[in-house]
Scaffold this motif. Structure first.
Motif, short mmCIF file in Angstrom:
data_model
loop_
_atom_site.label_atom_id
_atom_site.label_comp_id
_atom_site.label_asym_id
_atom_site.label_seq_id
_atom_site.Cartn_x
_atom_site.Cartn_y
_atom_site.Cartn_z
N ALA A 1 -0.04 -1.47 0.59
CA ALA A 1 -0.37 -1.69 2.01
C ALA A 1 0.00 -0.48 2.85
O ALA A 1 -0.74 -0.09 3.78
N GLU A 2 1.13 0.15 2.51
CA GLU A 2 1.61 1.35 3.23
C GLU A 2 0.65 2.52 3.01
O GLU A 2 0.35 3.28 3.94
N VAL A 3 0.16 2.65 1.78
CA VAL A 3 -0.78 3.74 1.45
C VAL A 3 -2.11 3.52 2.16
O VAL A 3 -2.69 4.45 2.74
N LYS A 4 -2.60 2.28 2.13
CA LYS A 4 -3.87 1.95 2.82
C LYS A 4 -3.77 2.28 4.31
O LYS A 4 -4.69 2.85 4.90
N LYS A 5 -2.63 1.93 4.90
CA LYS A 5 -2.40 2.19 6.32
C LYS A 5 -2.42 3.70 6.60
O LYS A 5 -3.01 4.16 7.59
N ALA A 6 -1.79 4.48 5.70
CA ALA A 6 -1.74 5.94 5.87
C ALA A 6 -3.13 6.56 5.77
O ALA A 6 -3.48 7.46 6.54
N VAL A 7 -3.94 6.06 4.84
CA VAL A 7 -5.31 6.59 4.68
C VAL A 7 -6.15 6.22 5.91
O VAL A 7 -6.91 7.06 6.42
N GLN A 8 -6.00 4.98 6.39
CA GLN A 8 -6.72 4.58 7.61
C GLN A 8 -6.30 5.44 8.80
O GLN A 8 -7.12 5.77 9.65
#
Length: 425
Positions: A181-188
């Motif tokens: 979830a943290e990685v997805k947030k960073a990419v977004q």
């Protein structure tokens, strides 16, 4: 005062070679056989570095040596782009067949891992007509200027070499310790704050980070990356330079995840120590650059290609990926068995024979780079060559040849136990 041969060579090295080429050993190789290496003074070492994951098939495998010798008698170089040769085509055919996915594929051959990465980016940019690239923290993709820009570690790789090419962005790497979830947030956030997804050409990742500390990507993260790239027309590049050719228990690490990348970069153990790399991927993407857009004077060297053909046979005939899995499991067992005696062992991880131990300070859980160095030094004292890695320099990685004889492997395990005990004492 008489200096030893190794000391004399160290003095000549200091006087003649550039300081920027960091060297671990204070001894010099004379000869090597399978997993053993002898220095110029005749001292024997067990090699668990493998030239940084290059010697998966061992030093001087007879079939590889014979293949190089046979090619040497024919010709050493014509430059494939001037006068081509059949062995290049045959190796491309094999790589197209062996890499994951049943779709139409094509390959291009180069010399180094960094070259493969740079050319994969060129191919992705040519195909998408876009410029942005997303990589991950802790990544290592090479030392040439664009490859080092993708690399997610400053010291020593980026120090003093900037400015770097624009439009390269880094997200956290989705390993076991980083929530997806943290990685997805960073990419977004990258898509919102830095570059819109319609201008991103490629996302490049290592299925298991090499220099970053043998961090294994989450299977769910690989599926998410595939979905994300499909959604936005981004080329997904799997960097299998260190993970490829049997290291992870399968020929390629991507086989563990059931996800097919658009492009794969291959090098290191592909040709058993002779410089050779490849980009293999979807035919329509590989064909995007115009003739002359790819290549290199030494790209696809005939001697290296001969070695690669032999290594593909050896991997199959000697079932080396499966043997790597077995030895990797044994190694993990040894490391896990030392946890009580060595409380600094914080994590034992990896796929197949791509195994690492992470060392933290007991109690605080902070990375312990000094203890890691001590383990490496104690092993070297006992003639076992180990490599460290990790963003915090607190990981020892194990890169023994998959062909190592069982008695030599057992001897190395005994040395490893003693080195860990000595470091912890």
């Amino acid at each position: 005062m008489n200096h030893s041969l190794n000391e004399q060579l160290m003095a000549r090295k200091a006087a003649a070679t550039a300081r920027g080429v960091g060297v671990m050993g204070t001894f010099f190789a004379d000869r090597a056989d399978n997993a053993e290496l002898w220095d110029v003074e005749g001292r024997r070492f067990i090699d668990f570095a493998g030239g940084i994951a290059v010697m998966n098939s061992g030093h001087g495998h007879p079939k590889v040596v014979a293949a190089i010798e046979a090619q040497l008698k024919k010709f050493t170089h014509t430059c494939y782009q001037v006068v081509p040769y059949e062995s290049y085509i045959a190796l491309a055919e094999k790589l197209n067949a062996l890499t994951p996915g049943s779709h139409a594929k094509k390959s291009a051959l180069f010399s180094t891992g960094a070259e493969a990465i740079e050319n994969a980016i060129k191919i992705a940019r040519s195909y998408t007509k876009r410029s942005g690239v997303i990589a991950f923290s802790g990544a290592f993709h090479g030392r040439s200027l664009f490859a080092v820009s993708l690399t997610g570690k400053v010291a020593p790789y980026k120090l003093g070499f900037g400015p770097f090419p624009p439009e390269i962005y880094h997200a956290p790497y989705p390993d076991a310790h980083t929530p997806l979830a943290e990685v997805k947030k960073a990419v977004q956030h990258i898509f919102k704050a830095d570059i819109e997804p319609s201008r991103v050409a490629a996302i490049v990742f290592e299925p298991v980070q090499g220099e970053g500390g043998f961090n294994v990507i989450q299977a769910e993260a690989v599926r998410w990356l595939r979905q994300l790239c499909d959604e936005h027309g981004i080329v997904l590049i799997a960097d299998e330079i260190q993970t490829g050719f049997g290291r992870t228990g399968t020929l390629f690490a991507m086989e563990h995840f059931g996800v097919v990348p658009d492009l794969m970069t291959i090098a290191k153990s592909l040709a058993g120590g002779v410089p050779l790399s490849a980009v293999t991927g979807k035919a329509e993407i590989m064909d995007a650059p115009a003739p002359g857009g790819l290549g290199g004077t030494y790209a696809g060297n005939p001697l290296a290609i001969a070695a690669a053909h032999a290594i593909i046979d050896v991997m199959r005939d000697e079932k080396l990926p499966a043997r790597g899995q077995k030895l990797g499991d044994q190694l993990k067992g040894v490391l896990d068995g030392m946890r009580k005696e060595v409380p600094q062992i914080a994590d034992v991880r990896g796929l197949g024979a791509m195994v690492a131990a992470q060392f933290n300070k007991p109690g605080s859980g902070e990375p312990d780079a000094d203890f890691t160095k001590k383990v490496q030094a104690e092993a070297l004292k006992r003639k076992l060559i180990l490599l460290t890695c990790g963003v915090d320099a607190n990981v020892v990685r194990f890169l023994f040849p998959l062909t190592i004889q069982q008695p030599v492997f057992d001897e190395a395990m005994s040395i490893l136990r003693d080195a860990l005990k000595a470091a912890a004492a």
